[in-house]
Design a protein around this motif. Structure first.
Motif, mmCIF file in Angstrom:
data_model
loop_
_atom_site.group_PDB
_atom_site.id
_atom_site.type_symbol
_atom_site.label_atom_id
_atom_site.label_comp_id
_atom_site.label_asym_id
_atom_site.label_seq_id
_atom_site.Cartn_x
_atom_site.Cartn_y
_atom_site.Cartn_z
ATOM 1 N N THR A 618 0.821 -1.216 0.000
ATOM 2 C CA THR A 618 0.000 0.000 0.000
ATOM 3 C C THR A 618 0.854 1.265 0.000
ATOM 4 O OG1 THR A 618 -0.198 -0.216 2.403
ATOM 5 C CG2 THR A 618 -2.016 -1.081 1.069
ATOM 6 N N LEU A 648 -4.633 2.403 -7.744
ATOM 7 C CA LEU A 648 -6.001 2.013 -7.426
ATOM 8 C C LEU A 648 -6.156 0.501 -7.407
ATOM 9 C CD1 LEU A 648 -8.912 2.820 -6.859
ATOM 10 C CD2 LEU A 648 -9.277 2.978 -9.334
ATOM 11 N N ASN A 649 -5.523 -0.196 -8.334
ATOM 12 C CA ASN A 649 -5.604 -1.662 -8.361
ATOM 13 C C ASN A 649 -5.024 -2.277 -7.084
ATOM 14 O OD1 ASN A 649 -6.796 -1.648 -10.888
ATOM 15 N ND2 ASN A 649 -4.860 -1.868 -12.001
ATOM 16 N N THR A 652 -7.432 -1.494 -4.110
ATOM 17 C CA THR A 652 -8.661 -2.301 -4.209
ATOM 18 C C THR A 652 -8.397 -3.735 -3.773
ATOM 19 O OG1 THR A 652 -9.412 -0.924 -6.061
ATOM 20 C CG2 THR A 652 -10.492 -3.057 -5.768
ATOM 21 N N THR A 653 -7.255 -4.292 -4.193
ATOM 22 C CA THR A 653 -6.916 -5.673 -3.842
ATOM 23 C C THR A 653 -6.578 -5.803 -2.356
ATOM 24 O OG1 THR A 653 -6.054 -6.039 -6.067
ATOM 25 C CG2 THR A 653 -5.364 -7.590 -4.356
ATOM 26 N N GLY A 656 -9.680 -3.272 -0.269
ATOM 27 C CA GLY A 656 -11.092 -3.411 -0.625
ATOM 28 C C GLY A 656 -11.632 -2.131 -1.229
ATOM 29 N N PRO A 657 -12.690 -2.247 -1.997
ATOM 30 C CA PRO A 657 -13.223 -1.079 -2.731
ATOM 31 C C PRO A 657 -13.853 -0.017 -1.833
ATOM 32 C CG PRO A 657 -14.639 -2.995 -3.031
ATOM 33 C CD PRO A 657 -13.413 -3.492 -2.328
ATOM 34 N N LYS A 658 -14.225 -0.385 -0.595
ATOM 35 C CA LYS A 658 -14.917 0.577 0.267
ATOM 36 C C LYS A 658 -13.975 1.306 1.227
ATOM 37 C CE LYS A 658 -19.332 -1.913 0.175
ATOM 38 N NZ LYS A 658 -20.398 -2.557 0.999
ATOM 39 N N HIS A 659 -12.711 0.935 1.218
ATOM 40 C CA HIS A 659 -11.754 1.575 2.125
ATOM 41 C C HIS A 659 -11.620 3.060 1.755
ATOM 42 C CE1 HIS A 659 -7.946 2.528 4.150
ATOM 43 N NE2 HIS A 659 -8.159 1.450 4.889
ATOM 44 N N THR A 662 -9.047 3.786 -0.881
ATOM 45 C CA THR A 662 -9.463 3.352 -2.220
ATOM 46 C C THR A 662 -10.407 4.376 -2.843
ATOM 47 O OG1 THR A 662 -9.310 1.071 -1.430
ATOM 48 C CG2 THR A 662 -10.400 1.421 -3.536
ATOM 49 N N ARG A 663 -11.333 4.867 -2.033
ATOM 50 C CA ARG A 663 -12.281 5.861 -2.549
ATOM 51 C C ARG A 663 -11.567 7.169 -2.928
ATOM 52 N NH1 ARG A 663 -15.680 3.998 1.787
ATOM 53 N NH2 ARG A 663 -15.231 5.914 2.951
ATOM 54 N N THR A 666 -9.788 6.688 -6.164
ATOM 55 C CA THR A 666 -10.786 6.672 -7.247
ATOM 56 C C THR A 666 -11.146 8.097 -7.656
ATOM 57 O OG1 THR A 666 -11.698 4.583 -6.428
ATOM 58 C CG2 THR A 666 -13.086 5.880 -7.909
#
Length: 681
Positions: A618, A648-649, A652-653, A656-659, A662-663, A666
């Motif tokens: 990260t 972003l990839n 997300t991995t 997670g997409p909701k972290h 991550t947002r 995005t």
């Protein structure tokens, strides 16, 4: 330090070794029952003032008429405290002279270098009718120049565990007068021999003995026998360097001396050829622990390797002590950020403990815990969790969490599980593990124990990540209060918790409170650990961050540069923390509009992170994202999109997409996409 006449210049003549020896024999005449209890202040009355009563002069003046060959220009200034036992001071002086003779005996310049001591008991007229205080000018200038003209200062230090000179205004000023002249004046610190042996025993029993000794040097609290002397010394300090700088200078000198002293215990054994005994192995291990505590990891690893070689020679390759040696080496590599090396040595330790103690032994469990830490540092959370769970299984094999045979080891594994889930963004599970850890520590150790405070700190850090700043501040403050009582307000752990408190204030937008907490922490660390300890890198980074948030990029860069200096000094310029600093520097140059220079720093950060942490960590992703933003500012939208998409990839991995991270990434990607579409091709 006694007072001296102001009507004539300070006498810079000293007395010979023979004169010191004769004075010791005269003490026996005055104290036939023994003089081990006699202080320097006592010796001033008997025999000094008694023997010079008729002439009303100093010992030096008396010797000039009776033994003129025993008086010469002083070669060493003796700094000491008057409440010392006189025998400690005199024997230390004689040991110093003997060492000087040994040092110079092979010099073939045809001259014998004799030692002559400037010792206030002898060199100043102690009769009240002839003694007046130094003037302010003499304390601030003349006295300093006198020490410089002699060129050497011998600081007699005792007791080792609570050195009196660090509480006496004259001694602190004498130390500073020596070290402020750089290479022009040599300061040598010596313990009386019996105290040196006490220190050696303490170090081989508890490596933290030296660290505890160095917690506090505060010149502003120092005392002097004469209030007027104290007032003038304080004025001289304030008009020259100030108390904070004096405290730092003295602390740095003491830290260097402590490390040299600890190292000398090993060197002495090696010079005697005693490199194959169990005592040598123990000394190497304990002195290695001292180096580890002071952040001297390269030296720690070298000493741990000596301990390992000696242990293998004595006990064979499969002995439990050999496993402990591997663990120590791994810990030091882990502290340096050498995760792969740490894993290598932890696995060696695990193999030995499993073979010798069995899988369910606490040593095996501890090593699983350590392995988990190394895997977590690499960002391999799945393996870290597996190791922690195996450790927990071992620690809980004989009871529930609060009633296991070793509940505190179980608490350590639970704590690490909580921290790992926190890194993964699974805050609910992280809080569960941290609260289980806290429950054990409160029950077993009590509310006021440092480990309980550590749990409060960890839960505070969790609230910090979930943007619950009020709860974080409350828990960090609770931890600071516990550490202040249990460890002291000037302890490094207290400092680091203040740093966490500063971070909570920072993130909540309370920048003044944040900077206040950081600066309090910085003052403690500089005093307790010196100017080069790795902890300072974190503090300088945090202070830089506050200035960055105040939109003062140039001031932020100054603090980040200091952080990089710390990492370079410690040979950690490829450490992940150094990478973070390079990344911060890049962001600041980007904020100043110098995106090309920003990319140079960000590229350095990325190279370190990809090599040390891996391409999918990260931290690596965050630097990729920052590079993408810098490319965008340069108008290179293709490179910008590529870097932010890669970031972003990873997020997300890993998260997670909701972290939240991550947002955020995005959103940054969308911003760059919009810019690229708005820019004419």
């Amino acid at each position: 330090m006694a007072t001296t006449p102001t009507t004539t210049p300070m006498c810079m003549d000293g007395v010979s070794v023979a004169a010191v020896r004769r004075f010791m024999s005269q003490l026996g005449d005055y104290y036939p029952g023994g003089f081990d209890h006699v202080t320097t202040a006592d010796a001033c009355i008997k025999p000094v003032m008694h023997r010079t009563r008729e002439t009303q002069c100093s010992v030096v003046d008396l010797l000039r008429s009776t033994n003129p060959e025993e008086v010469r220009p002083a070669t060493v200034f003796v700094s000491h405290a008057w409440q010392y036992k006189i025998v400690d001071v005199l024997t230390t002086m004689l040991e110093y002279a003997e060492a000087e003779d040994e040092k110079h005996k092979n010099e073939d310049d045809g001259t014998k270098k004799e030692t002559f001591f400037w010792f206030d008991l002898f060199c100043i007229n102690q009769h009240p009718s002839h003694r007046t205080s130094l003037t302010q000018e003499q304390i601030g200038t003349t006295f300093k120049e006198a020490i410089a003209s002699i060129g050497q200062v011998l600081l007699v230090l005792t007791p080792w565990s609570d050195p009196v000179p660090l509480t006496r205004a004259w001694c602190l000023w004498e130390i500073f007068c020596a070290i402020s002249r750089g290479d022009d004046v040599l300061l040598e610190i010596k313990l009386p021999q019996h105290q040196r042996q006490e220190l050696r025993r303490a170090v081989t029993t508890d490596a933290s003995a030296i660290t505890n000794m160095l917690v506090d040097v505060r010149a502003e609290h120092a005392q002097a026998h004469e209030p007027a002397d104290r007032e003038m010394i304080f004025k001289a300090i304030e008009e020259s360097v100030g108390f904070q700088q004096l405290n730092k200078a003295v602390k740095d000198q003491m830290r260097a001396w402590c490390l040299d002293m600890a190292e000398s215990f090993v060197v002495e054994m090696e010079q005697k050829g005693d490199t194959h005994s169990s005592e040598y192995a123990l000394t190497c291990r304990q002195v290695g622990n001292v180096m580890d505590e002071f952040g001297e990891w390269g030296k720690a690893i070298a000493l741990y390797n000596k301990n390992l070689a000696c242990s293998i020679e004595q006990l064979g390759h499969e002995h439990e002590n050999v496993g402990k040696a591997y663990n120590n080496i791994a810990n030091a590599h882990d502290s340096q950020g050498n995760n792969d090396k740490a894993l290598e040595y932890y696995h060696k330790a695990l193999d030995i403990f499993t073979a010798t103690n069995g899988r369910m032994h606490h040593n095996t469990g501890k090593t699983y815990n350590n392995l988990g830490e190394a895997f977590r540092a690499k960002g391999d959370y799945a393996k870290a969790i597996d190791c922690y769970q195996q450790a927990l299984e071992i620690f809980l094999a004989d009871g529930s969490e609060e009633h296991a045979a070793q509940p505190l080891l179980a608490a350590a594994a639970l704590n690490n599980l909580g921290s790992t889930f926190q890194h993964m963004g699974d805050y609910a599970r992280a809080l569960e593990y941290h609260e289980r850890t806290l429950a054990i520590r409160r029950k077993v150790l009590g509310e006021g124990h440092p480990q309980t405070a550590t749990s409060y700190t960890n839960i505070g850090a969790l609230y910090l990540e979930t943007d619950e700043y009020a709860q974080a501040i409350e828990l960090f403050q609770k931890a600071v209060d516990i550490y202040t009582v249990s460890l002291g307000e000037r302890h490094p752990t207290t400092a680091m918790t203040l740093s966490n408190l500063g971070l909570a204030y920072d993130n909540s937008g309370q920048l003044d409170q944040a900077l206040e907490a950081y600066m309090r922490a910085l003052d403690i660390v500089l005093a307790a650990l010196g100017r080069t300890h790795i902890i300072l890198g974190t503090l300088y980074n945090n202070i830089g961050k506050v200035h960055a948030e105040r939109d003062d990029a140039r001031e932020a860069i100054k603090w980040y540069e200091q952080a990089l200096e710390v990492y370079r000094h410690n040979d950690l310029d490829t450490h992940p923390s150094a990478a973070q600093t390079y990344s911060n520097m890049g962001n600041m140059y980007d904020a100043l509009g110098d995106s090309s220079r920003a990319l140079a720093f960000l590229t350095t950060a990325l190279d370190i992170e990809q090599r040390v942490l891996g391409p999918d960590h990260t931290s690596t992703a965050k630097t990729l994202e920052n590079m993408g933003i810098a490319f965008s500012h340069l108008g290179d939208h293709c490179s910008a999109l590529d870097h932010i998409t890669r970031a972003l990839n990873i997020f997300t991995t890993k998260l997670g997409p909701k972290h939240p991270q991550t947002r955020k990434t995005t959103d940054n990607l969308k911003t760059v996409q919009d810019r690229s579409m708005a820019t004419p091709s």
